[in-house]
Design a protein around this motif. Structure first.
Motif, PDB file in Angstrom:
ATOM      1  N   GLY A  30      41.195  28.716  60.803  1.00  0.00           N
ATOM      2  CA  GLY A  30      40.791  27.649  61.413  1.00  0.00           C
ATOM      3  C   GLY A  30      41.050  27.953  63.213  1.00  0.00           C
ATOM      4  N   ILE A  31      40.946  26.950  63.900  1.00  0.00           N
ATOM      5  CA  ILE A  31      41.273  27.170  65.355  1.00  0.00           C
ATOM      6  C   ILE A  31      42.301  26.576  65.984  1.00  0.00           C
ATOM      7  N   GLU A  32      43.580  26.365  65.246  1.00  0.00           N
ATOM      8  CA  GLU A  32      44.732  25.846  65.625  1.00  0.00           C
ATOM      9  C   GLU A  32      45.288  26.821  66.669  1.00  0.00           C
ATOM     10  N   ALA A  51      32.173  28.777  71.531  1.00  0.00           N
ATOM     11  CA  ALA A  51      32.887  27.553  71.500  1.00  0.00           C
ATOM     12  C   ALA A  51      32.179  26.521  70.805  1.00  0.00           C
ATOM     13  N   GLU A  52      30.616  26.459  71.228  1.00  0.00           N
ATOM     14  CA  GLU A  52      29.773  25.296  70.646  1.00  0.00           C
ATOM     15  C   GLU A  52      29.518  25.620  69.239  1.00  0.00           C
ATOM     16  N   LYS A  53      29.264  26.828  68.690  1.00  0.00           N
ATOM     17  CA  LYS A  53      29.218  27.070  67.298  1.00  0.00           C
ATOM     18  C   LYS A  53      30.452  26.411  66.392  1.00  0.00           C
ATOM     19  N   ILE A  54      31.624  27.157  67.130  1.00  0.00           N
ATOM     20  CA  ILE A  54      32.946  26.890  66.374  1.00  0.00           C
ATOM     21  C   ILE A  54      32.894  25.119  66.372  1.00  0.00           C
ATOM     22  N   ALA A  55      32.607  24.477  67.421  1.00  0.00           N
ATOM     23  CA  ALA A  55      32.596  23.130  67.363  1.00  0.00           C
ATOM     24  C   ALA A  55      31.592  22.569  66.098  1.00  0.00           C
ATOM     25  N   GLU A  56      30.648  23.175  66.097  1.00  0.00           N
ATOM     26  CA  GLU A  56      29.741  22.736  65.156  1.00  0.00           C
ATOM     27  C   GLU A  56      30.102  23.082  63.720  1.00  0.00           C
ATOM     28  N   GLU A  58      33.735  23.232  62.745  1.00  0.00           N
ATOM     29  CA  GLU A  58      34.911  22.908  62.638  1.00  0.00           C
ATOM     30  C   GLU A  58      34.947  21.346  62.987  1.00  0.00           C
ATOM     31  N   GLY A  59      33.999  20.868  63.849  1.00  0.00           N
ATOM     32  CA  GLY A  59      33.970  19.515  63.895  1.00  0.00           C
ATOM     33  C   GLY A  59      34.764  19.119  65.022  1.00  0.00           C
ATOM     34  N   ARG A  60      35.534  20.211  65.791  1.00  0.00           N
ATOM     35  CA  ARG A  60      36.534  19.825  66.893  1.00  0.00           C
ATOM     36  C   ARG A  60      36.218  21.208  67.920  1.00  0.00           C
ATOM     37  N   SER A  61      36.770  20.866  69.000  1.00  0.00           N
ATOM     38  CA  SER A  61      36.421  21.840  70.110  1.00  0.00           C
ATOM     39  C   SER A  61      37.545  22.808  70.211  1.00  0.00           C
ATOM     40  N   ILE A  62      37.183  24.143  70.663  1.00  0.00           N
ATOM     41  CA  ILE A  62      38.179  25.060  71.126  1.00  0.00           C
ATOM     42  C   ILE A  62      38.132  25.216  72.625  1.00  0.00           C
ATOM     43  N   VAL A  92      44.489  26.098  79.803  1.00  0.00           N
ATOM     44  CA  VAL A  92      45.839  25.849  78.881  1.00  0.00           C
ATOM     45  C   VAL A  92      46.709  26.794  79.152  1.00  0.00           C
ATOM     46  N   GLU A  93      47.881  26.627  78.757  1.00  0.00           N
ATOM     47  CA  GLU A  93      49.096  27.741  78.610  1.00  0.00           C
ATOM     48  C   GLU A  93      48.764  28.343  77.578  1.00  0.00           C
TER      49      GLU A  93
END
Length: 178
Positions: A30-32, A51-56, A58-62, A92-93
């Motif tokens: 996953g991308i957690e 990031a766009e591909k991953i959002a497509e 996973e259904g959520r952004s990275i 982000v940290e």
């Protein structure tokens, strides 16, 4: 320089990035706690596309950050007396996060080493992974990519050039004779 071969066209780049996005998700389950960090300049564009591909998928952004390694280069004094520093922007940290460094071409490994040094000055990530569109070999440092779009065997008299729509108005990867 004379173009010797077109290695990746727009469609092949899109496929390679889709494959890398799936591999990132799979390897990290996953991308957690993952952050994509693009190395200036073309690495940033590739990180945004990933990031766009991953959002497509996973259904959520990275989160995506930008890294300027100018002051970390070991050849800084050879490049210019007045280096242009554009700064890094990682929103982000990164401490305890899985940082995926993104770059266009992996060659000697020196750019990646500079990127890792810059990341370590910002925080202490749980891990640093490397995603590159093209790996052309000829390493001078013991660095290897975790995710590779295309391995491109080259000679030292050749240059791999990545052109992206955001900077060059075309998407392609080519080999040039020097």
């Amino acid at each position: 320089m004379k173009q010797k071969a077109l290695v990746l066209d727009e469609q092949a780049i899109r496929r390679a990035l889709t494959r890398i996005a799936h591999q990132i998700i799979e390897k990290n389950k996953g991308i957690e706690d993952c952050v994509l960090v693009g190395i200036r300049t073309r690495g940033i564009f590739l990180a945004r596309r990933l990031a766009e591909k991953i959002a497509e998928i996973e259904g959520r952004s990275i989160t995506v950050g930008e890294l300027d390694i100018t002051l970390y280069r070991d050849d800084l004094t050879k490049k210019s007396d007045y280096p242009l520093v554009k700064g890094s922007d990682i929103p982000v940290e990164i401490t305890d996060k899985k940082v995926i460094l993104v770059d266009d071409v992996l060659f000697t490994g020196r750019t990646v080493r500079a990127g890792m040094d810059a990341i370590m000055d910002i925080g202490r990530p749980a891990s640093i992974q490397l995603a590159v569109l093209a790996d052309r070999g000829h390493r001078e440092l013991p660095i290897r990519a975790d995710f590779v779009g295309k391995n491109i065997p080259t000679s030292s008299s050749e240059k791999v050039v990545v052109e992206l729509m955001e900077a060059d108005n075309i998407d392609q990867v080519s080999i040039y004779d020097l």
